[in-house]
Write a protein that holds these residues in place. Structure first.
Motif, mmCIF file in Angstrom:
data_model
loop_
_atom_site.group_PDB
_atom_site.id
_atom_site.type_symbol
_atom_site.label_atom_id
_atom_site.label_comp_id
_atom_site.label_asym_id
_atom_site.label_seq_id
_atom_site.Cartn_x
_atom_site.Cartn_y
_atom_site.Cartn_z
ATOM 1 N N ASP A 93 48.987 55.273 30.042
ATOM 2 C CA ASP A 93 50.271 54.632 30.305
ATOM 3 C C ASP A 93 50.900 54.107 29.018
ATOM 4 N N VAL A 94 50.104 53.520 28.151
ATOM 5 C CA VAL A 94 50.616 53.018 26.874
ATOM 6 C C VAL A 94 51.216 54.179 26.069
ATOM 7 N N ALA A 95 50.533 55.314 26.063
ATOM 8 C CA ALA A 95 51.040 56.484 25.349
ATOM 9 C C ALA A 95 52.346 56.972 25.971
ATOM 10 N N ALA A 96 52.444 56.931 27.306
ATOM 11 C CA ALA A 96 53.667 57.358 27.988
ATOM 12 C C ALA A 96 54.829 56.419 27.673
ATOM 13 N N VAL A 97 54.562 55.113 27.633
ATOM 14 C CA VAL A 97 55.597 54.145 27.263
ATOM 15 C C VAL A 97 56.073 54.431 25.837
ATOM 16 N N ALA A 98 55.135 54.648 24.929
ATOM 17 C CA ALA A 98 55.497 54.941 23.540
ATOM 18 C C ALA A 98 56.347 56.201 23.452
ATOM 19 N N ALA A 99 56.010 57.214 24.234
ATOM 20 C CA ALA A 99 56.781 58.462 24.224
ATOM 21 C C ALA A 99 58.207 58.227 24.699
ATOM 22 N N ARG A 100 58.399 57.407 25.752
ATOM 23 C CA ARG A 100 59.752 57.128 26.246
ATOM 24 C C ARG A 100 60.563 56.350 25.214
ATOM 25 N N LEU A 101 59.887 55.485 24.452
ATOM 26 C CA LEU A 101 60.592 54.696 23.445
ATOM 27 C C LEU A 101 60.948 55.526 22.208
ATOM 28 N N LYS A 102 60.339 56.695 22.073
ATOM 29 C CA LYS A 102 60.650 57.585 20.944
ATOM 30 C C LYS A 102 61.725 58.616 21.297
ATOM 31 N N GLU A 103 62.108 58.656 22.582
ATOM 32 C CA GLU A 103 63.133 59.612 22.992
ATOM 33 C C GLU A 103 64.472 59.240 22.347
ATOM 34 N N ASP A 104 65.349 60.217 22.240
ATOM 35 C CA ASP A 104 66.681 59.979 21.677
ATOM 36 C C ASP A 104 67.714 60.402 22.701
ATOM 37 N N PRO A 105 68.396 59.501 23.342
ATOM 38 C CA PRO A 105 68.341 58.058 23.145
ATOM 39 C C PRO A 105 67.074 57.463 23.766
ATOM 40 N N VAL A 106 66.737 56.267 23.314
ATOM 41 C CA VAL A 106 65.541 55.582 23.814
ATOM 42 C C VAL A 106 65.663 55.387 25.326
ATOM 43 N N ASN A 107 64.597 55.742 26.043
ATOM 44 C CA ASN A 107 64.606 55.670 27.503
ATOM 45 C C ASN A 107 63.929 54.372 27.946
ATOM 46 N N TYR A 108 64.666 53.266 27.795
ATOM 47 C CA TYR A 108 64.120 51.953 28.133
ATOM 48 C C TYR A 108 63.761 51.842 29.612
ATOM 49 N N GLU A 109 64.587 52.405 30.472
ATOM 50 C CA GLU A 109 64.363 52.293 31.915
ATOM 51 C C GLU A 109 63.038 52.949 32.315
ATOM 52 N N ALA A 110 62.772 54.147 31.816
ATOM 53 C CA ALA A 110 61.518 54.843 32.141
ATOM 54 C C ALA A 110 60.320 54.090 31.555
ATOM 55 N N ALA A 111 60.485 53.576 30.339
ATOM 56 C CA ALA A 111 59.399 52.822 29.707
ATOM 57 C C ALA A 111 59.071 51.576 30.526
ATOM 58 N N LYS A 112 60.110 50.876 31.005
ATOM 59 C CA LYS A 112 59.897 49.668 31.812
ATOM 60 C C LYS A 112 59.223 50.014 33.137
ATOM 61 N N THR A 113 59.627 51.110 33.745
ATOM 62 C CA THR A 113 59.029 51.519 35.018
ATOM 63 C C THR A 113 57.540 51.807 34.848
ATOM 64 N N ILE A 114 57.201 52.523 33.794
ATOM 65 C CA ILE A 114 55.779 52.816 33.531
ATOM 66 C C ILE A 114 55.021 51.514 33.285
ATOM 67 N N TYR A 115 55.625 50.604 32.523
ATOM 68 C CA TYR A 115 54.974 49.333 32.207
ATOM 69 C C TYR A 115 54.750 48.489 33.458
ATOM 70 N N THR A 116 55.742 48.425 34.327
ATOM 71 C CA THR A 116 55.632 47.530 35.483
ATOM 72 C C THR A 116 54.935 48.160 36.687
ATOM 73 N N GLU A 117 55.051 49.480 36.855
ATOM 74 C CA GLU A 117 54.492 50.117 38.043
ATOM 75 C C GLU A 117 53.279 50.997 37.754
ATOM 76 N N GLY A 118 53.105 51.366 36.516
ATOM 77 C CA GLY A 118 52.015 52.263 36.155
ATOM 78 C C GLY A 118 52.391 53.705 36.403
ATOM 79 N N LEU A 119 51.822 54.575 35.616
ATOM 80 C CA LEU A 119 52.026 56.006 35.787
ATOM 81 C C LEU A 119 50.681 56.654 36.106
ATOM 82 N N GLN A 120 49.706 56.367 35.273
ATOM 83 C CA GLN A 120 48.339 56.863 35.469
ATOM 84 C C GLN A 120 47.407 55.737 35.929
ATOM 85 N N SER A 121 47.721 54.509 35.537
ATOM 86 C CA SER A 121 46.806 53.384 35.811
ATOM 87 C C SER A 121 47.199 52.664 37.096
#
Length: 142
Positions: free
Chosen positions: A106-134
């Protein structure tokens, strides 16, 4: 010991290793364990102090223990064993660490969303708050 591990030292010699081994072995009696129970180091240079076990050998003082214990890594897949070797094939945890590993994903997925252009804050927040793998445990996602 302070001299052996002096922070100003830039090397650690075979003699340093031998000195550490000797000092650790001197603690066995107080811990009520014997050299025989500890055994010898594996993969050391033949003929060095690291090759031999300490003396006196002594008797086994450790309990035979309980037969109800984790079997450890006895299989390559989770289907065959309670615990498996990690991806490095060297380390086997004695408890299930998959949830922790999933958190790393999940941490790696958040980092990947924050490296997108434009930065995908919404997806990063969703992974952080709801989990993707964890999950919070028991398969219940956050």
């Amino acid at each position: 010991i302070d001299a052996i591990f002096d922070l100003n030292k830039t090397t650690f010699t075979l003699q340093d290793a031998c000195d550490v081994k000797t000092k650790v072995e001197s603690l066995y009696e107080a811990a009520n364990i014997s050299c025989k129970e500890v055994g010898t180091w594996k993969g050391v240079e033949a003929g060095t102090c690291l090759e031999s076990s300490c003396t006196p050998d002594g008797d086994d003082t450790l309990s035979d223990g309980d037969g109800n214990y984790v079997s450890g890594c006895v299989a390559e897949t989770l289907a065959d064993s309670t615990f498996t070797f990690l991806s490095d094939k060297l380390y086997c945890p004695v408890n299930d660490v998959r949830e922790h590993a999933d958190t790393n994903k999940d941490v790696a997925a958040v980092a990947a969303r924050l490296k997108e252009d434009p930065v995908n804050y919404e997806a990063a927040k969703t992974i952080y708050t709801e989990g993707l793998q964890s999950s919070k445990g028991g398969g219940v996602f956050r």
